[in-house]
Design an enzyme around this catalytic site. Structure first.
Site, PDB file in Angstrom:
ATOM      1  N   LYS A  55       0.844  -1.208   0.000  1.00 30.25           N
ATOM      2  CA  LYS A  55       0.000   0.000   0.000  1.00 30.25           C
ATOM      3  C   LYS A  55       0.878   1.257   0.000  1.00 30.25           C
ATOM      4  O   LYS A  55       0.642   2.201  -0.751  1.00 30.25           O
ATOM      5  CB  LYS A  55      -0.915   0.001   1.239  1.00 30.25           C
ATOM      6  CG  LYS A  55      -2.106  -0.921   1.088  1.00 30.25           C
ATOM      7  CD  LYS A  55      -2.860  -1.149   2.390  1.00 30.25           C
ATOM      8  CE  LYS A  55      -3.916  -2.225   2.163  1.00 30.25           C
ATOM      9  NZ  LYS A  55      -4.586  -2.681   3.379  1.00 30.25           N
ATOM     10  N   GLN A  99      -4.953  -1.260   9.491  1.00 29.84           N
ATOM     11  CA  GLN A  99      -4.840  -2.608   8.934  1.00 29.84           C
ATOM     12  C   GLN A  99      -5.441  -3.633   9.899  1.00 29.84           C
ATOM     13  O   GLN A  99      -5.105  -3.647  11.075  1.00 29.84           O
ATOM     14  CB  GLN A  99      -3.353  -2.909   8.662  1.00 29.84           C
ATOM     15  CG  GLN A  99      -3.103  -4.238   7.991  1.00 29.84           C
ATOM     16  CD  GLN A  99      -3.657  -4.302   6.562  1.00 29.84           C
ATOM     17  OE1 GLN A  99      -3.500  -3.370   5.778  1.00 29.84           O
ATOM     18  NE2 GLN A  99      -4.336  -5.392   6.233  1.00 29.84           N
ATOM     19  N   ASP A 122     -11.294   2.988   3.789  1.00 25.08           N
ATOM     20  CA  ASP A 122     -11.675   1.567   3.716  1.00 25.08           C
ATOM     21  C   ASP A 122     -13.194   1.424   3.600  1.00 25.08           C
ATOM     22  O   ASP A 122     -13.687   0.349   3.269  1.00 25.08           O
ATOM     23  CB  ASP A 122     -11.203   0.837   4.984  1.00 25.08           C
ATOM     24  CG  ASP A 122     -10.061  -0.122   4.707  1.00 25.08           C
ATOM     25  OD1 ASP A 122      -9.851  -0.452   3.520  1.00 25.08           O
ATOM     26  OD2 ASP A 122      -9.397  -0.533   5.669  1.00 25.08           O
TER      27      ASP A 122
END
Ligand code: NDP
Length: 297
Positions: A55, A99, A122
């Site tokens: 990422k 995460q 997200d």
């Protein structure tokens, strides 16, 4: 018998990342705005470390700022919430991603709820989930967003009237996928572990999305002739004698490709789209926070 088109998710994701990079260039040149993504990793989960590394790399490659926050596994929930508070008020961090999974001492729901919904790239915040469920625009979870892009690339923008089956009802894939397809005027069925006749449901679907986590579960004779099959599953086999493990999808690829019109492979299908959509969401968030339209490419 159909010979399915094998959808190249890697190439499609590369194209999307290039478009994002072009958007970033315009934002920098015309508005002195550099979108920034903050990624928070707690602990040393090996898979999470790999995701966070890629990422970070792709964020930088797209011309954006990347802020990586690595915290030890014993970090308390309070410490993590304090970090998120700081990122919420940092004008350079337009997107915040924590995460998952998180260590046991941290409540995932409390953490996700702490992220400013405007920075929730997200799309897991309950506010954005509610927006999607009620049909208004917000930040959408990356994997289902990537699946929808692939579907539209194959079938065109008008999906109205298509029968869609989503297998799986998780908050991160199944439910948002179903909501997105409903927003596109598909007739959507959501299947799960209690569904009575899964093969029968699948055989009616023009669009079949499998997000289950069971290797090769969807058989060729479940697939409607000419359907588009999107395989989200990522199932790693136990290591063989040489310590190597293989990745398999939820769909029996060799069988399904004989029947489907188009199909995503695993690996190289949906997977690469997830990070590309994360970058796109970061640009979307940066533009919204600065009251700008996302540049059209
Ligand atoms: P979850 O475990 O959260 O959800 C799985 C879903 O599958 C549940 O709704 C469950 O039903 C359903 N299910 C389980 N067994 C069956 C069965 N026998 N028949 C029908 N439905 C069943 O998984 P996720 O949604 O998080 O992920 C699904 C898959 O997608 C995984 O392989 C994951 O690794 C992969 N994934 C891939 C991503 C990518 O970037 N490509 C990103 C995210 C996930 P119930 O609700 O009744 O328990």
């Amino acid at each position: 018998m159909a010979d399915a088109k094998i959808i190249d998710g890697k190439a499609f994701a590369q194209g999307l990342r290039r478009r994002v990079a072009d958007q970033v260039k315009i934002l920098k040149e015309d508005h002195s705005l550099t979108p920034g993504l903050a990624v928070v990793l707690v602990g040393e989960d090996p898979a999470s470390q790999i995701y966070v590394r890629s990422k970070n790399k792709m964020t930088v490659e797209a011309g954006m700022k990347s802020f990586e926050h690595r915290l030890p596994a014993e970090t308390s929930q309070k410490e993590l919430l304090t970090l998120i508070e700081g990122l919420n008020s940092d004008p350079d961090a337009h997107g915040i991603l924590v995460q998952l999974p998180l260590p046991d001492q941290i409540d995932k729901q409390v953490v996700l709820a702490k992220i400013d919904p405007a920075k929730d790239v997200d799309g897991f915040h309950i506010f954005n989930a509610g927006k999607l469920a009620t049909g208004s625009s917000g930040l959408v979870p990356c994997t289902p967003l990537g699946c929808l892009m692939i579907i539209k690339e194959q079938l065109g923008d008008d999906l109205s009237g298509k029968r869609a089956l989503v297998i799986g009802r998780s908050n991160i894939v199944g439910k948002p996928m179903a909501a997105l397809l409903l927003r596109e005027h598909c007739t959507v069925t959501v299947a799960h572990s209690r569904t009575a006749d899964l093969p029968g449901e699948a055989q009616r679907a023009d669009i079949l999305v499998a997000a289950v986590g069971r290797a090769n579960m969807v058989k060729g004779d479940w697939v409607k002739e000419g359907a588009i099959v999107i395989d989200v599953g990522m199932n790693r086999s136990p290591p063989d004698a040489e310590g190597k493990s293989k990745l398999a999808g939820d769909v029996d690829f060799d069988e399904a490709r004989e029947v489907a019109g188009a199909i995503t492979p695993v690996p190289g299908g949906v997977g690469p789209m997830t990070i590309a959509c994360l970058l796109q969401n970061t640009v979307t968030a940066a533009c919204a926070q600065n009251e700008l339209d996302v540049p059209e490419i």
